[in-house]
Scaffold this motif. Structure first.
Motif, mmCIF file in Angstrom:
data_model
loop_
_atom_site.group_PDB
_atom_site.id
_atom_site.type_symbol
_atom_site.label_atom_id
_atom_site.label_comp_id
_atom_site.label_asym_id
_atom_site.label_seq_id
_atom_site.Cartn_x
_atom_site.Cartn_y
_atom_site.Cartn_z
ATOM 1 N N SER A 184 -68.296 -11.491 8.768
ATOM 2 C CA SER A 184 -67.654 -10.726 9.851
ATOM 3 C C SER A 184 -68.681 -10.336 10.907
ATOM 4 N N GLN A 206 -60.318 -9.188 10.573
ATOM 5 C CA GLN A 206 -59.951 -9.101 9.166
ATOM 6 C C GLN A 206 -58.955 -7.962 8.935
ATOM 7 N N ASP A 217 -61.202 -14.137 11.629
ATOM 8 C CA ASP A 217 -61.827 -13.564 10.445
ATOM 9 C C ASP A 217 -60.776 -13.364 9.353
ATOM 10 N N GLU A 218 -60.733 -14.261 8.411
ATOM 11 C CA GLU A 218 -59.732 -14.228 7.345
ATOM 12 C C GLU A 218 -58.343 -13.904 7.895
#
Ligand SMILES: Nc1ncnc2c1ncn2[C@@H]1O[C@H](COP(=O)(O)OP(=O)(O)OP(=O)(O)O)[C@@H](O)[C@H]1O
Ligand SMILES: [Mg+2]
Length: 294
Positions: free
Chosen positions: A64, A98, A174-175
């Protein structure tokens, strides 16, 4: 958007197809009260224009942090990031974080429209695009809902629509699918493959899911345990356009198993480190021996 701190000449050495260049990149979280946390160290890689690059690595290895450095949200404490801008009419980057980053006081429709409003796009132009993206992420019928009335996965889909609608040169993700249920995740993976083909985005994608990384990516960067370094880069040998049937190709399983055997070693290092931290210091704030930046 980002300057090239390495100075003139740096980019002239680069290939004309390089879109992102990270050179000796490092990041240390500094604190007055406790030891610095070196999240990233000596990270070097390039991403070509139109390339889909995924990053995998154990939790806490700096993925991240890396994404925020590429997005210009944090400045490197070492090294440099250079990003080439090609189309001034498009935003350079658009991040999906995320954590769900939706605004609770705005409806779904107003959340998705946010970037277009900020860019001064008139409502008659933005409205059909907003409708289209709400449909593509499967939120039709929820246009007037507020985030408090949505599940975690639905909120994340709002964040995805808000990033896609901007058609940035580089999608930083991010994810982005971690909060989605398994079925919706598969649909969004296919949607992303279609978007990238259609819009020619460059994508920098963080995931814990190797199956997802292989299905979507041209290359996969495997990071070491913290401080995160590039351990290995894997080429994904499949042509585009891709479909989920690719999962049945024996090379798919083989690549997944090769990456996992390397990733597993890094996860074990991280587990050992967490054990020491639990015994002696706050979790996640103790750098490994010899890993501190001065
Ligand atoms: N604001 C902060 N202050 C101090 N340390 C931080 C901060 N943010 C992150 N860190 C530390 O930096 C390291 C890298 O964090 P980062 O969030 O980039 O990891 P990650 O690879 O994204 O992890 P995950 O897979 O769990 O999301 C971690 O050890 C984390 O504890
Ligand atoms: Mg993370």
């Amino acid at each position: 958007m980002l300057a090239d701190p390495a100075g003139p000449g740096r980019l002239s050495e680069a290939s004309p197809t390089d879109k992102i260049i990270a050179t000796d990149l490092g990041y240390a979280y500094r604190s007055r009260r406790r030891a610095d946390v070196v999240a990233l160290e000596d990270v070097d890689f390039t991403v070509k224009e139109g390339e889909f690059v995924s990053v995998v690595g154990p939790s806490g290895c700096g993925k991240s942090t890396l994404l925020r450095l590429l997005g210009g949200l944090q400045e490197p404490t070492r090294g440099s990031v250079s990003i080439r801008r090609d189309d001034p009419a498009r935003p350079l980057t658009s991040p999906v974080f995320q954590e769900y980053s939706v605004f609770p006081w705005r409806t779904v429709e107003a959340n998705v429209r946010l970037g277009l409003d900020a860019a001064g796009v008139p409502r008659e132009v933005s409205a059909p695009r907003v409708r289209e993206w709400i449909r593509r992420v499967g939120l039709e019928g929820f246009e007037e809902s507020y985030p408090s009335g949505l599940s975690g996965g639905m909120k994340q889909r709002v964040a995805l629509a808000r990033a896609f609608i901007m058609e940035p040169e580089i999608l930083l993700m991010d994810e982005p699918f971690a909060a989605l249920d398994a079925q919706r995740r598969k649909i969004m993976q296919e949607e992303l493959l279609g978007i990238v083909r259609e819009k020619q985005n460059t994508v920098f994608f963080v995931t814990h899911n190797l199956d997802e990384a292989i299905l979507l990516s041209d290359r996969i960067i495997l990071m070491t345990a913290r401080p995160g370094r590039v351990k290995q880069v894997f080429d994904v040998p499949f042509e585009h356009p891709r479909s989920p049937e690719l999962r049945g190709d024996p090379r798919f399983a083989e690549l997944e198993s090769t990456i996992w055997s390397e990733l597993r070693k890094e996860v074990i290092v991280t587990d050992g480190e967490s054990g020491q931290e639990a015994a002696g210091s706050p979790k996640g704030v103790q750098p490994r021996q010899g890993a501190r930046h001065d």
